[in-house]
Scaffold this motif. Sequence first.
Motif, PDB file in Angstrom:
ATOM      1  N   GLU A 179       0.848  -1.190   0.000  1.00 58.91           N
ATOM      2  CA  GLU A 179       0.000   0.000   0.000  1.00 58.91           C
ATOM      3  C   GLU A 179       0.881   1.237   0.000  1.00 58.91           C
ATOM      4  O   GLU A 179       1.528   1.543   1.002  1.00 58.91           O
ATOM      5  CB  GLU A 179      -0.949   0.038   1.204  1.00 58.91           C
ATOM      6  N   TYR A 180       0.895   1.934  -1.147  1.00 62.33           N
ATOM      7  CA  TYR A 180       1.561   3.224  -1.227  1.00 62.33           C
ATOM      8  C   TYR A 180       0.489   4.283  -1.029  1.00 62.33           C
ATOM      9  O   TYR A 180      -0.087   4.795  -1.969  1.00 62.33           O
ATOM     10  CB  TYR A 180       2.250   3.383  -2.571  1.00 62.33           C
ATOM     11  N   ARG A 181       0.214   4.590   0.233  1.00 66.28           N
ATOM     12  CA  ARG A 181      -0.903   5.477   0.526  1.00 66.28           C
ATOM     13  C   ARG A 181      -0.647   6.884   0.034  1.00 66.28           C
ATOM     14  O   ARG A 181      -1.538   7.550  -0.490  1.00 66.28           O
ATOM     15  CB  ARG A 181      -1.177   5.479   2.029  1.00 66.28           C
ATOM     16  N   ASP A 182       0.541   7.400   0.203  1.00 67.54           N
ATOM     17  CA  ASP A 182       0.871   8.743  -0.237  1.00 67.54           C
ATOM     18  C   ASP A 182       2.377   8.837  -0.384  1.00 67.54           C
ATOM     19  O   ASP A 182       3.095   7.851  -0.240  1.00 67.54           O
ATOM     20  CB  ASP A 182       0.324   9.800   0.730  1.00 67.54           C
ATOM     21  N   LEU A 183       2.875  10.036  -0.664  1.00 69.72           N
ATOM     22  CA  LEU A 183       4.300  10.194  -0.950  1.00 69.72           C
ATOM     23  C   LEU A 183       5.148  10.244   0.306  1.00 69.72           C
ATOM     24  O   LEU A 183       6.363  10.450   0.225  1.00 69.72           O
ATOM     25  CB  LEU A 183       4.539  11.439  -1.802  1.00 69.72           C
ATOM     26  N   SER A 184       4.554  10.039   1.493  1.00 70.28           N
ATOM     27  CA  SER A 184       5.372   9.820   2.671  1.00 70.28           C
ATOM     28  C   SER A 184       5.819   8.362   2.729  1.00 70.28           C
ATOM     29  O   SER A 184       6.655   7.998   3.553  1.00 70.28           O
ATOM     30  CB  SER A 184       4.602  10.189   3.943  1.00 70.28           C
ATOM     31  N   THR A 185       5.268   7.516   1.874  1.00 68.84           N
ATOM     32  CA  THR A 185       5.712   6.130   1.718  1.00 68.84           C
ATOM     33  C   THR A 185       6.615   6.069   0.502  1.00 68.84           C
ATOM     34  O   THR A 185       6.157   6.301  -0.613  1.00 68.84           O
ATOM     35  CB  THR A 185       4.514   5.184   1.505  1.00 68.84           C
ATOM     36  N   ILE A 186       7.871   5.753   0.704  1.00 71.73           N
ATOM     37  CA  ILE A 186       8.805   5.792  -0.413  1.00 71.73           C
ATOM     38  C   ILE A 186       9.346   4.406  -0.729  1.00 71.73           C
ATOM     39  O   ILE A 186       9.217   3.925  -1.854  1.00 71.73           O
ATOM     40  CB  ILE A 186       9.961   6.779  -0.125  1.00 71.73           C
ATOM     41  N   GLU A 187       9.916   3.722   0.241  1.00 71.39           N
ATOM     42  CA  GLU A 187      10.555   2.451  -0.039  1.00 71.39           C
ATOM     43  C   GLU A 187       9.576   1.292   0.063  1.00 71.39           C
ATOM     44  O   GLU A 187       8.645   1.305   0.865  1.00 71.39           O
ATOM     45  CB  GLU A 187      11.724   2.220   0.921  1.00 71.39           C
ATOM     46  N   VAL A 188       9.801   0.252  -0.770  1.00 75.88           N
ATOM     47  CA  VAL A 188       8.907  -0.894  -0.776  1.00 75.88           C
ATOM     48  C   VAL A 188       8.916  -1.600   0.570  1.00 75.88           C
ATOM     49  O   VAL A 188       7.910  -2.174   0.997  1.00 75.88           O
ATOM     50  CB  VAL A 188       9.286  -1.872  -1.904  1.00 75.88           C
ATOM     51  N   GLU A 189      10.048  -1.575   1.271  1.00 78.49           N
ATOM     52  CA  GLU A 189      10.102  -2.191   2.589  1.00 78.49           C
ATOM     53  C   GLU A 189       9.088  -1.569   3.543  1.00 78.49           C
ATOM     54  O   GLU A 189       8.634  -2.198   4.489  1.00 78.49           O
ATOM     55  CB  GLU A 189      11.509  -2.066   3.199  1.00 78.49           C
TER      56      GLU A 189
END
Length: 463
Positions: A179-189
């Motif tokens: 889940e890439y909710r928004d651009l505060s999530t960057i790395e796949v880990e």
Amino acid sequence: MAVVLSLALPARAEPSAAALASEPVLDLPDTGSLAFDDASASPPTDTDSGWLDRFTFKFTQLLYAQVHDHKTDSGRHKQATVEDNRLGLLVKYQNPFAPGWNLQGSGQAKLYWPSDYDFEGLSSQSIEMEQRLDNVEMRLNELYLSKTFGSHTFKLGRQTLVWGEAEGNSVLDTLNVLEYRDLSTIEVEDARINQWFAVWEHFAANRRWAMFVNLNPQFNPLPRQGSPAYSAPLFPIDDPNPDRHPIEVGARMQWSVEHSDLSLMAAYLQENQLHYLTPTTLNGHIQSKDNGYWLLGASANRAIGKLLLKLDLAYSVGLLEDTNILAPIPHTSTARKDQIGASFGFDYALTNDQNINASVQARSFLDHDTGLAVSERTSNGDIFGTWLIRYNCRFWNDTLTFISYNQGTLNAGQALTSAMLTYSIDDHWSVMGTVVGTFANKQSALPVLDQDVRLGFSISYSL
């Protein structure tokens, strides 16, 4: 992958010797312990410590804003605005309550302030183990019980499984939903969502065997309504057939030789990204189709001084085409094809305080045009994939950490670059500043992120 814009894009507890160490913002689920890591040695029991000593807490106030007022290549006007403004609590628990036994869990709660895009409530697209009370969201990240006796270890519960050597960019890292909710999530880990697995591992000399079963596989959630990557669908989207009860099973064998590890693996999996079928009438719904397939893989690494080389190979049997996208783009093709893929990368320790990690992933469907109508085209070319470069540097006696993360697609349609600087004030307080830039052309899956520039700030307290 990092939120690389087209990927169907929680911090790892401890990095590998050659891997980068980073701790993203609290907005993300925590991966917890990685199944298939060495669990043969059970942690010592500590019956004398208080029950609170088994908990760790981290509070984080996060603020992110898109600061570039511009028009994207697709013609959409983007205004500068605050996107994320939330207070988070991350709780971890570990209790080696008896010899060979260990109970581990983690969860998080987030309070959304009025300027946060998620303040008005979650969309109807919810995921398992997540609850919402007004503007407070709670999620169970992991909860599993492990038992080690002799050379065998069993784990049962909500946890993460990771296959492949190329961290964050492996063709074998397909066991977890994202889940890439928004651009505060960057790395796949940091985007992996834990699932309920039963895992058995066996260790003997230089060999390791492992098997897993997942009786309730999940799928990648769609972007949240109001989030930077959200695009409103033209038709309502139906859930997959509720009468189906898919499963996932897999096994891996690993051999360790001097300076190298070799692995073979096989699994029956469900595609993480659902396949969306175009309605046949104006009043119809988009049909969500799931799909099971076989994965055969091999991986290897080789240590040469400070350099660690990594290679992953995958052969997938019976994939649905056009499912390697994040946005729910509907179409009519249901062709199932075989796919080959490879990831090659390296980790290099420049100094004791500096590391660089780079990798390239490439995939190709075999006979990918077969079975398509004359007017249909696949969303990917003959060969498609991503590249990744990460750099990590610690200085000032490890009180400052700088991380640079860059990723893009092989066809140059999308790219993301970011830089994070973290300062540890003391053992409890830390602050972090982030800048993120994205590019996406009109032919990409997420042209809405073209030319965006985001600035982020967080302050954390741990105890």
